[in-house]
Design a protein around this motif. Sequence first.
Motif, short mmCIF file in Angstrom:
data_model
loop_
_atom_site.label_atom_id
_atom_site.label_comp_id
_atom_site.label_asym_id
_atom_site.label_seq_id
_atom_site.Cartn_x
_atom_site.Cartn_y
_atom_site.Cartn_z
N GLY A 28 42.47 49.17 45.20
CA GLY A 28 41.42 48.35 44.16
C GLY A 28 42.09 48.00 43.53
O GLY A 28 42.76 47.22 42.65
N LEU A 29 42.40 49.28 42.49
CA LEU A 29 42.58 49.72 40.50
C LEU A 29 43.90 48.99 40.49
O LEU A 29 44.75 48.72 40.20
CB LEU A 29 42.36 50.66 40.11
CG LEU A 29 41.25 50.89 40.09
CD1 LEU A 29 41.09 52.86 39.62
CD2 LEU A 29 40.49 50.34 38.97
N TRP A 30 45.27 49.24 42.04
CA TRP A 30 46.54 48.84 41.53
C TRP A 30 46.54 47.90 41.85
O TRP A 30 47.18 47.24 41.50
CB TRP A 30 46.94 49.64 42.80
CG TRP A 30 48.72 49.81 43.19
CD1 TRP A 30 49.57 50.32 42.23
CD2 TRP A 30 49.22 48.63 44.04
NE1 TRP A 30 51.22 49.32 42.88
CE2 TRP A 30 50.61 48.23 43.43
CE3 TRP A 30 48.30 47.90 44.74
CZ2 TRP A 30 52.14 47.99 44.17
CZ3 TRP A 30 49.53 46.91 45.51
CH2 TRP A 30 51.00 47.07 45.88
N LEU A 31 45.69 46.77 43.16
CA LEU A 31 45.95 45.59 43.05
C LEU A 31 45.53 44.72 42.03
O LEU A 31 45.79 43.28 41.45
CB LEU A 31 45.26 44.67 44.24
CG LEU A 31 46.23 45.20 45.67
CD1 LEU A 31 44.89 45.29 46.75
CD2 LEU A 31 47.12 44.55 45.46
N PHE A 32 44.27 45.00 41.23
CA PHE A 32 43.94 44.35 39.91
C PHE A 32 45.11 44.43 38.72
O PHE A 32 45.12 43.24 37.95
CB PHE A 32 42.21 45.28 39.76
CG PHE A 32 41.70 44.72 38.62
CD1 PHE A 32 42.49 45.16 37.18
CD2 PHE A 32 40.97 43.30 38.37
CE1 PHE A 32 41.90 44.80 36.38
CE2 PHE A 32 40.65 42.27 37.60
CZ PHE A 32 40.53 43.90 36.57
N ARG A 33 45.80 45.12 38.85
CA ARG A 33 46.70 45.17 37.57
C ARG A 33 47.82 45.11 38.19
O ARG A 33 48.32 44.28 36.95
CB ARG A 33 46.44 47.15 36.74
CG ARG A 33 45.80 47.80 36.76
CD ARG A 33 45.83 49.46 36.00
NE ARG A 33 47.33 49.07 35.45
CZ ARG A 33 47.22 48.70 33.77
NH1 ARG A 33 45.98 48.76 33.21
NH2 ARG A 33 48.63 48.78 33.43
N HIS A 35 48.24 41.91 39.63
CA HIS A 35 47.83 40.57 39.72
C HIS A 35 47.79 39.89 38.71
O HIS A 35 47.59 38.93 38.52
CB HIS A 35 46.61 40.28 41.36
CG HIS A 35 47.40 40.29 42.92
ND1 HIS A 35 48.54 39.84 42.67
CD2 HIS A 35 47.75 41.30 43.67
CE1 HIS A 35 49.06 39.85 44.28
NE2 HIS A 35 48.22 40.86 44.43
N VAL A 36 46.28 40.49 37.87
CA VAL A 36 45.43 40.40 36.65
C VAL A 36 46.92 40.70 35.88
O VAL A 36 46.94 40.03 34.52
CB VAL A 36 44.70 40.74 36.36
CG1 VAL A 36 43.97 40.58 35.20
CG2 VAL A 36 43.12 40.72 37.60
N GLY A 37 47.59 41.82 35.45
CA GLY A 37 48.67 41.75 34.89
C GLY A 37 47.69 43.06 33.69
O GLY A 37 48.30 42.99 32.49
N GLY A 38 46.36 44.12 33.90
CA GLY A 38 45.93 44.63 32.78
C GLY A 38 45.51 43.78 31.36
O GLY A 38 44.90 42.17 32.16
N LEU A 39 44.78 44.35 30.77
CA LEU A 39 44.12 43.78 29.87
C LEU A 39 44.42 43.34 28.70
O LEU A 39 45.62 44.00 28.02
CB LEU A 39 42.64 44.58 29.60
CG LEU A 39 42.05 44.74 30.11
CD1 LEU A 39 40.87 45.74 29.57
CD2 LEU A 39 40.68 43.73 31.05
#
Length: 99
Positions: A28-33, A35-39
């Motif tokens: 989940g963390l890998w997918l979030f980073r 697709h969202v590209g981090g902060l």
Amino acid sequence: MTGTAIDAAAFARAVGALAGLLALFVAGLWLFRRHVGGLRPTGPRSRLTVTASLTLDARTRLVLVRQDDVEHLLALAPGSVSVVDSRPAVAATSLVDGA
């Protein structure tokens, strides 16, 4: 022996469940980073924005970056960044006029 004995099958199920939850969390963390590209900083203090991105192949991509009133077209590859073009940014209204 005193106390409650736990059999090997129950212990293996518990360890497997914890490993599965950890794997789901990491995925989940890998997918979030991905697709969202981090902060990224946003708002009036952000002078640098990524306007567009185009993947050319598995290792190379073109990125259009806007810094203040200048747009830079960058070619990104592992271990290298090349400036393809830099020019003043075009106002959004002139694109609608067909200029």
